[in-house]
Structure formats: C-alpha cells, structure tokens
Design an enzyme around this catalytic site. Structure first.
Site, short mmCIF file in Angstrom:
data_model
loop_
_atom_site.label_atom_id
_atom_site.label_comp_id
_atom_site.label_asym_id
_atom_site.label_seq_id
_atom_site.Cartn_x
_atom_site.Cartn_y
_atom_site.Cartn_z
N ASN A 1 34.11 -42.34 -18.40
CA ASN A 1 35.52 -42.31 -18.01
C ASN A 1 36.38 -42.40 -19.27
OD1 ASN A 1 38.16 -43.30 -17.37
ND2 ASN A 1 37.44 -43.78 -15.32
N HIS B 1 41.14 -44.23 -20.92
CA HIS B 1 41.75 -45.07 -21.96
C HIS B 1 42.21 -44.24 -23.16
CE1 HIS B 1 40.91 -48.57 -19.78
NE2 HIS B 1 40.11 -49.23 -20.59
N HIS C 1 40.83 -40.22 -14.01
CA HIS C 1 41.57 -40.67 -12.83
C HIS C 1 43.00 -40.18 -12.97
CE1 HIS C 1 42.78 -44.38 -10.15
NE2 HIS C 1 43.22 -43.24 -9.67
N ARG D 1 46.23 -40.62 -11.78
CA ARG D 1 46.95 -41.58 -10.94
C ARG D 1 48.28 -41.00 -10.49
NH1 ARG D 1 44.97 -47.14 -11.29
NH2 ARG D 1 46.84 -47.61 -10.10
N ARG E 1 50.14 -42.56 -15.36
CA ARG E 1 50.29 -43.50 -16.49
C ARG E 1 49.37 -43.16 -17.64
NH1 ARG E 1 47.61 -48.99 -14.06
NH2 ARG E 1 49.17 -48.65 -12.46
N GLU F 1 38.80 -38.67 -10.19
CA GLU F 1 39.15 -39.78 -9.28
C GLU F 1 40.60 -39.59 -8.84
OE1 GLU F 1 38.68 -43.46 -11.32
OE2 GLU F 1 36.55 -43.19 -11.63
N THR G 1 41.67 -50.08 -10.87
CA THR G 1 41.34 -50.03 -9.44
C THR G 1 40.75 -51.39 -9.04
OG1 THR G 1 40.72 -47.75 -9.91
CG2 THR G 1 40.25 -48.59 -7.71
N GLU H 1 30.18 -44.40 -4.33
CA GLU H 1 30.16 -45.11 -5.60
C GLU H 1 30.39 -46.58 -5.28
OE1 GLU H 1 32.10 -43.48 -9.06
OE2 GLU H 1 32.53 -45.49 -9.83
N HIS I 1 32.40 -49.56 -12.43
CA HIS I 1 33.51 -50.48 -12.64
C HIS I 1 33.01 -51.76 -13.31
CE1 HIS I 1 37.47 -52.16 -12.39
NE2 HIS I 1 37.89 -51.00 -11.93
#
Ligand code: PXP
Length: 239
Positions: free
Chosen positions: A9, A12, A45, A47, A51, A72, A103, A153, A191
């Site tokens: 992922n 970041h 992801h 969103r 963001r 995602e 999340t 998941e 996660h």
C-alpha cells in the site's frame, strides 16, 4: 507451502506529496520500485476526501503497473463509478469515516447489506474481483459470501495493536480464516502488519494475500535516509 502474495500500500507516498501539494514523491515512481523489489500488487485507497491518493494517480497507475492494482474504496456510487471506469484487477470495499486517521474497523456487511451488495454486483459486472475488508467475525464472513463477494480481507488491526500479547486476536483471525475458506472465498489480510508481527498471519493455511503499507513505508524512509542526505551534500558541494 506457498507463501501469501504481498500487496504494498503506497498511500503514504501520496500523503507526503500532498503535505506540500507538490509533485514529489510520486506514488507512480514508488509503485515501480515496489514492483522491482518483488511486490505482487500495488494497493491504493482513493478516499472520498482525496487526502492522499488522487484520481490522476489511480489512472496513471492503471496504465503503468506491471503487476495488478488493488483499489480500496468506500461502497459509494461515486467511488464505484470511478472503479468501473478504471477497472483495476481488484477492488477492496472498506468503510470510511472522514475524521479517521486510517480505516478503523471492518465493513459491517450485515448492517449495510443492500448497499454493499449493490456495489459488489456493479464492480463484478465490470470484470473486477471484489474483496470485502471485514473484522475477523465468522458471521460477517458468511454474509459476505451470501452477497457474492469473491474474497475477504480480514482486518488485522486489533491483532497488531495487541502484539506481542496477541494470541486471542490471532485465534479469532485463524477461526475467521477457516470460515472464509469453508465458504469458498479467497483469503486476504491486512492492517497494522509489521516486520515483527507478520509471520503468524502469513502462516495461516490458505492465506493468499497480505496488504501492507505503513510498516514498509516507515522502513523505506529510514533505510533511504543516509543516501538521500549524502546526495544532497554532493549537490551542495557541486556548487
Ligand atoms: N488493508 C486495508 C483494507 C487498509 O485500509 C489498509 C490501510 O489503508 C491496509 C490494508 C494497510 O494497513 P497498514 O498501512 O497499517 O499496513
């Protein structure tokens, strides 16, 4: 024994870029490096508040990835429409709250059955494999199967928080994993996984895919620091 695939992922990387609203670091460049290092897929992801990952990132990644994209999204009409247009190999439906840092819990498929089922169907009609991010709860697994999901998941956040005293949480994940396989669904997890707590999860029989972000990005910042500073020293010396 076959090992689970690693989905990295890269949200970041986009968070860092958005901190300055600039063009670096580019998540697309990061994705290429992740792939060269052996990532099996790239997770982003998108969103609702944009963001970190932007619509442009998703489009360019779709065109440039050599592996596959796991997108995602929340199960909203807007996000499902974007996913159907981009057509990533896989979509993972996640719950989303605007104020959360990340999340927080799994999708409550039982409570939101109609909305989730509608999203699953629309995505599958576009040829996308659909995974549902749920807490390790056998009832949620069965409901996910009932509405036609392809994969689960399992949320490993509680396990990660409890680490290293995580035996109870590990058993919960193992039990939910058994139910996932018994229901004929593909088994994924993610996660909060780190270099220290990943192994017991990777060893769960039938675990096909792990999606990991924070820990890998945190390590990347540190292992890359020395070279980055040295290169800036060189750039200044070149003056
Ligand atoms: N899986 C899902 C569904 C997520 O929402 C996240 C966080 O965006 C992850 C995996 C990765 O979590 P972490 O960054 O803690 O490794």
């Amino acid at each position: 024994m076959s090992h689970p695939k690693l989905g990295v992922n890269i949200d970041h990387v986009a968070t860092l870029r958005q901190a300055r609203r600039t063009v670096e670091p580019d998540p697309v460049a990061a994705a290429v490096l992740c792939e060269l290092a052996g990532a099996d897929s790239i997770t982003v992801h998108l969103r609702e508040d944009r963001r970190h990952i932007q619509d442009r990132d998703v489009l360019v990644l779709k065109q440039s990835l050599r592996t596959t994209m796991n997108l995602e999204i929340a199960a909203t009409d807007e996000m499902v429409a974007i996913a159907c247009e981009v057509r990533p190999a896989q979509v993972c439906l996640v719950p989303e709250k605007r104020q959360e840092v990340t999340t927080e819990g799994g999708l409550d498929v039982i409570r939101n059955r109609a909305g989730v089922e509608k999203a699953v169907r629309a995505l599958q009609e576009a040829g996308i494999v659909v995974s549902l991010f749920i807490d390790p709860d056998p009832a949620q697994v069965r409901e996910s199967r009932a509405i036609g999901a392809d994969a689960i998941e399992l949320h490993t956040g509680a396990y990660a928080e409890a680490w290293p005293h995580a035996q109870t949480e590990l058993v919960r994940i193992q039990e939910a994993a058994k139910e996932t396989l018994a229901q004929g669904l593909r088994l994924h997890a993610g996660h909060g996984l780190t270099y220290w707590n990943v192994r017991p999860i990777a060893e769960i029989p039938g675990m096909a895919e792990l999606n990991i972000g924070h820990s890998v990005m945190a390590r990347a910042v540190l292992v890359g620091m020395e070279r980055a500073v040295r290169e800036m020293r060189e750039a200044i010396k070149g003056a």
